[in-house]
Design a protein around this motif. Structure first.
Motif, PDB file in Angstrom:
ATOM      1  N   THR A  19       1.079  -0.845   0.168  1.00 22.44           N
ATOM      2  CA  THR A  19       0.000  -0.162  -0.229  1.00 22.44           C
ATOM      3  C   THR A  19       0.901   1.612   0.092  1.00 22.44           C
ATOM      4  OG1 THR A  19      -1.943  -1.625   1.285  1.00 22.44           O
ATOM      5  CG2 THR A  19      -1.795   1.043   1.471  1.00 22.44           C
ATOM      6  N   ASN A  20       2.031   1.362   0.519  1.00 25.77           N
ATOM      7  CA  ASN A  20       2.699   2.437   0.645  1.00 25.77           C
ATOM      8  C   ASN A  20       3.001   3.221  -0.552  1.00 25.77           C
ATOM      9  OD1 ASN A  20       1.884   2.943   3.244  1.00 25.77           O
ATOM     10  ND2 ASN A  20       3.827   1.868   4.424  1.00 25.77           N
ATOM     11  N   ASP A  21       3.764   1.661  -0.778  1.00 24.93           N
ATOM     12  CA  ASP A  21       4.440   1.958  -2.473  1.00 24.93           C
ATOM     13  C   ASP A  21       3.735   1.964  -3.314  1.00 24.93           C
ATOM     14  OD1 ASP A  21       7.392   0.295  -1.459  1.00 24.93           O
ATOM     15  OD2 ASP A  21       6.169  -1.720  -2.261  1.00 24.93           O
ATOM     16  N   PHE A  22       1.862   1.709  -3.215  1.00 18.94           N
ATOM     17  CA  PHE A  22       0.643   2.397  -3.995  1.00 18.94           C
ATOM     18  C   PHE A  22       1.152   3.210  -4.447  1.00 18.94           C
ATOM     19  CE2 PHE A  22      -3.099   3.077  -4.604  1.00 18.94           C
ATOM     20  CZ  PHE A  22      -3.435   2.496  -6.115  1.00 18.94           C
ATOM     21  N   PHE A  23       0.529   4.305  -3.127  1.00 19.86           N
ATOM     22  CA  PHE A  23       0.526   5.803  -3.008  1.00 19.86           C
ATOM     23  C   PHE A  23       2.249   6.617  -3.162  1.00 19.86           C
ATOM     24  CE2 PHE A  23      -2.791   4.042  -0.326  1.00 19.86           C
ATOM     25  CZ  PHE A  23      -3.936   4.393  -0.480  1.00 19.86           C
ATOM     26  N   THR A  24       2.759   5.387  -2.922  1.00 20.77           N
ATOM     27  CA  THR A  24       4.578   6.361  -3.350  1.00 20.77           C
ATOM     28  C   THR A  24       4.678   6.702  -4.863  1.00 20.77           C
ATOM     29  OG1 THR A  24       5.595   5.288  -1.476  1.00 20.77           O
ATOM     30  CG2 THR A  24       6.798   6.409  -2.784  1.00 20.77           C
ATOM     31  N   LYS A  25       4.266   5.297  -5.647  1.00 16.93           N
ATOM     32  CA  LYS A  25       4.081   5.346  -6.551  1.00 16.93           C
ATOM     33  C   LYS A  25       3.257   6.268  -7.354  1.00 16.93           C
ATOM     34  CE  LYS A  25       6.601   0.621  -7.367  1.00 16.93           C
ATOM     35  NZ  LYS A  25       6.072  -0.249  -7.633  1.00 16.93           N
ATOM     36  N   GLN A  26       1.839   6.680  -6.860  1.00 18.38           N
ATOM     37  CA  GLN A  26       0.836   7.156  -7.286  1.00 18.38           C
ATOM     38  C   GLN A  26       1.228   8.874  -7.617  1.00 18.38           C
ATOM     39  OE1 GLN A  26      -1.198   5.537  -9.049  1.00 18.38           O
ATOM     40  NE2 GLN A  26      -2.904   7.599  -9.507  1.00 18.38           N
ATOM     41  N   THR A  27       2.014   9.062  -5.778  1.00 18.09           N
ATOM     42  CA  THR A  27       2.281  10.509  -5.754  1.00 18.09           C
ATOM     43  C   THR A  27       3.638  11.029  -6.760  1.00 18.09           C
ATOM     44  OG1 THR A  27       1.671  10.427  -3.534  1.00 18.09           O
ATOM     45  CG2 THR A  27       3.188  11.899  -4.419  1.00 18.09           C
ATOM     46  N   GLN A  28       4.127   9.362  -6.952  1.00 19.16           N
ATOM     47  CA  GLN A  28       5.911  10.288  -7.860  1.00 19.16           C
ATOM     48  C   GLN A  28       4.916  10.404  -9.382  1.00 19.16           C
ATOM     49  OE1 GLN A  28       8.472   6.634  -7.555  1.00 19.16           O
ATOM     50  NE2 GLN A  28       9.228   8.306  -5.364  1.00 19.16           N
ATOM     51  N   LEU A  29       3.939   9.039  -9.684  1.00 19.63           N
ATOM     52  CA  LEU A  29       3.598   9.666 -11.383  1.00 19.63           C
ATOM     53  C   LEU A  29       2.361  10.592 -11.207  1.00 19.63           C
ATOM     54  CD1 LEU A  29       2.216   6.302 -11.314  1.00 19.63           C
ATOM     55  CD2 LEU A  29       4.475   7.311 -12.556  1.00 19.63           C
ATOM     56  N   LEU A  30       2.128  11.082 -10.459  1.00 24.03           N
ATOM     57  CA  LEU A  30       0.945  12.832 -10.509  1.00 24.03           C
ATOM     58  C   LEU A  30       1.973  13.454 -10.490  1.00 24.03           C
ATOM     59  CD1 LEU A  30      -1.337  11.726  -7.874  1.00 24.03           C
ATOM     60  CD2 LEU A  30      -2.046  11.939 -10.067  1.00 24.03           C
ATOM     61  N   ALA A  31       3.289  13.988  -9.987  1.00 26.59           N
ATOM     62  CA  ALA A  31       3.893  14.955 -10.047  1.00 26.59           C
ATOM     63  C   ALA A  31       4.891  14.901 -11.207  1.00 26.59           C
ATOM     64  CB  ALA A  31       5.166  14.833  -8.968  1.00 26.59           C
ATOM     65  N   GLU A  32       5.009  13.902 -12.094  1.00 25.18           N
ATOM     66  CA  GLU A  32       5.778  13.329 -12.925  1.00 25.18           C
ATOM     67  C   GLU A  32       5.188  13.922 -14.484  1.00 25.18           C
ATOM     68  OE1 GLU A  32       7.823   9.489 -13.572  1.00 25.18           O
ATOM     69  OE2 GLU A  32       9.081   9.542 -11.743  1.00 25.18           O
ATOM     70  N   ASN A  33       3.519  13.191 -14.734  1.00 26.71           N
ATOM     71  CA  ASN A  33       2.431  13.986 -14.641  1.00 26.71           C
ATOM     72  C   ASN A  33       2.636  15.664 -14.600  1.00 26.71           C
ATOM     73  OD1 ASN A  33       0.615  13.789 -17.177  1.00 26.71           O
ATOM     74  ND2 ASN A  33      -0.551  12.854 -15.671  1.00 26.71           N
ATOM     75  N   ARG A  34       2.609  15.932 -14.041  1.00 25.19           N
ATOM     76  CA  ARG A  34       2.702  17.562 -14.131  1.00 25.19           C
ATOM     77  C   ARG A  34       3.646  18.437 -14.486  1.00 25.19           C
ATOM     78  NH1 ARG A  34       2.161  17.559  -8.851  1.00 25.19           N
ATOM     79  NH2 ARG A  34      -0.303  17.355  -8.914  1.00 25.19           N
ATOM     80  N   LEU A  49       5.708  16.973 -16.744  1.00 30.31           N
ATOM     81  CA  LEU A  49       5.776  17.174 -18.242  1.00 30.31           C
ATOM     82  C   LEU A  49       4.704  17.937 -18.206  1.00 30.31           C
ATOM     83  CD1 LEU A  49       5.479  12.426 -18.301  1.00 30.31           C
ATOM     84  CD2 LEU A  49       7.433  15.334 -18.717  1.00 30.31           C
ATOM     85  N   HIS A  50       3.440  17.403 -17.839  1.00 35.62           N
ATOM     86  CA  HIS A  50       2.299  19.104 -18.314  1.00 35.62           C
ATOM     87  C   HIS A  50       3.260  20.493 -18.810  1.00 35.62           C
ATOM     88  CE1 HIS A  50      -1.732  20.186 -19.435  1.00 35.62           C
ATOM     89  NE2 HIS A  50      -1.742  21.349 -18.438  1.00 35.62           N
ATOM     90  N   ASP A  51       3.108  20.611 -17.179  1.00 34.48           N
ATOM     91  CA  ASP A  51       3.906  22.252 -17.286  1.00 34.48           C
ATOM     92  C   ASP A  51       5.199  21.961 -18.685  1.00 34.48           C
ATOM     93  OD1 ASP A  51       2.375  22.970 -15.174  1.00 34.48           O
ATOM     94  OD2 ASP A  51       4.016  21.828 -13.966  1.00 34.48           O
ATOM     95  N   ALA A  52       5.627  20.954 -18.761  1.00 37.58           N
ATOM     96  CA  ALA A  52       6.826  21.230 -19.900  1.00 37.58           C
ATOM     97  C   ALA A  52       6.265  21.189 -21.072  1.00 37.58           C
ATOM     98  CB  ALA A  52       7.792  20.039 -19.673  1.00 37.58           C
ATOM     99  N   GLN A  53       5.500  20.743 -21.242  1.00 38.25           N
ATOM    100  CA  GLN A  53       4.681  20.331 -23.288  1.00 38.25           C
ATOM    101  C   GLN A  53       4.214  21.479 -22.712  1.00 38.25           C
ATOM    102  OE1 GLN A  53       1.840  17.744 -23.486  1.00 38.25           O
ATOM    103  NE2 GLN A  53       1.081  18.214 -25.311  1.00 38.25           N
ATOM    104  N   LEU A  54       3.420  22.575 -21.647  1.00 39.35           N
ATOM    105  CA  LEU A  54       2.844  23.689 -22.016  1.00 39.35           C
ATOM    106  C   LEU A  54       3.744  24.294 -22.714  1.00 39.35           C
ATOM    107  CD1 LEU A  54       0.304  23.581 -19.832  1.00 39.35           C
ATOM    108  CD2 LEU A  54      -0.473  23.776 -21.481  1.00 39.35           C
TER     109      LEU A  54
END
Length: 297
Positions: free
Chosen positions: A67-82, A84-89
């Motif tokens: 569960t900790n790994d899932f939420f940690t990866k989810q947070t990392q993926l959201l941060a990376e997605n954000r 990447l989105h900022d870099a795309q803009l």
């Protein structure tokens, strides 16, 4: 008669004896397993039997870790997605700025070529903003009296006539566009040199030619250029293109034109130097009185 002792009171080997026996047995098993791998199969079977108990014992910890790994990866993926989105803009913004700069550079090259082709001196000006009067078509440029701008100068771009300077301030000038209702330009048809006048109809509106006979030799597609007969616009500058000729409207033909200049698409214009004042015509010499011949006596 032999007496029997109850089983409850029976005693086995003494504790010390048991300790010695089990110690010796343990020593033999340790030595035998270390030298001859006697307990390998037994250990495998025992591990199979104990695996469910081991899984049950470690399941809560594994679930918490997962569960900790899932939420940690989810947070990392959201941060990376954000990120990447900022870099795309940012990349899109840079691409749009690059496109705008390329277009502006292309327009400036065209103006440079036009400037080199003009026989008179020219001045490059930048458009600051549109005129505040919504009922007129005017532009404010960044050159004024201190930069040598004079009222009456013609404003052009790489495609044709844009307008004329009508008001000069110390640092800025006002250019009336050819689409303004109060603006008219003497023109001629490039195909047959038919002279006429083109009138503005308002901002973002087409141009019109008035008071031309229905049988006049003018057709859609004809190019109108300055005739130069007014002394303000140099002759030969492209002005407009005829797009519609209605010969049945009234007693005069209704002729619709569109400006050739890209009035609302660029930031820079060229101002042509005003034409030099024409020298006055020389006064005619008065006719000399005839000399009377003397008659001889």
């Amino acid at each position: 008669m032999q007496s029997t002792q109850p089983a409850f009171f029976k005693q086995g080997p003494k504790p010390l004896t048991r300790l010695l026996i089990f110690s010796a047995l343990s020593f033999v098993l340790i030595v035998g397993d270390a030298r001859f791998a006697m307990l390998g199969r037994v250990r495998e079977q025992v591990s199979i039997l104990l695996y469910p108990l081991q899984w049950l014992a470690t399941a809560p910890f594994s679930a918490v870790r997962t569960t900790n790994d899932f939420f940690t990866k989810q947070t990392q993926l959201l941060a990376e997605n954000r990120e990447l989105h900022d870099a795309q803009l940012a990349a899109q913004a840079q691409a749009m700025q690059l496109t705008a700069l390329e277009e502006e550079n292309r327009h400036l090259r065209q103006l440079t070529a036009t400037q080199a082709s003009q026989p008179q001196a020219t001045q490059l000006v930048e458009i600051l903003y549109n005129g505040r009067d919504p009922f007129s078509a005017k532009l404010i440029v960044d050159r004024g009296d201190k930069q040598g701008v004079r009222s009456g100068q013609v404003a052009i771009d790489a495609k044709g006539v844009v307008g004329q300077v009508v008001r000069v301030q110390p640092l800025t000038s006002e250019v009336r566009l050819i689409s303004d209702r109060n603006h008219m330009v003497p023109v001629e048809v490039a195909r047959n040199q038919l002279r006429t006048v083109v009138y503005g109809m308002g901002r973002a509106q087409p141009l019109e030619i008035h008071n031309l006979a229905p049988n006049a030799d003018i057709e859609p597609g004809d190019i109108l250029r300055t005739s130069g007969i007014d002394g303000l616009y140099p002759a030969g500058l492209p002005v407009a293109k005829v797009i519609k000729v209605d010969r049945q409207a009234t007693s005069f033909a209704r002729i619709i034109c569109v400006p050739l200049a890209e009035i609302d698409q660029h930031r820079f214009l060229l101002l042509l130097e005003p034409p030099a004042a024409r020298p006055p015509y020389p006064a005619e010499a008065p006719a000399s009185a005839p000399v009377a011949k003397k008659r001889g006596r």
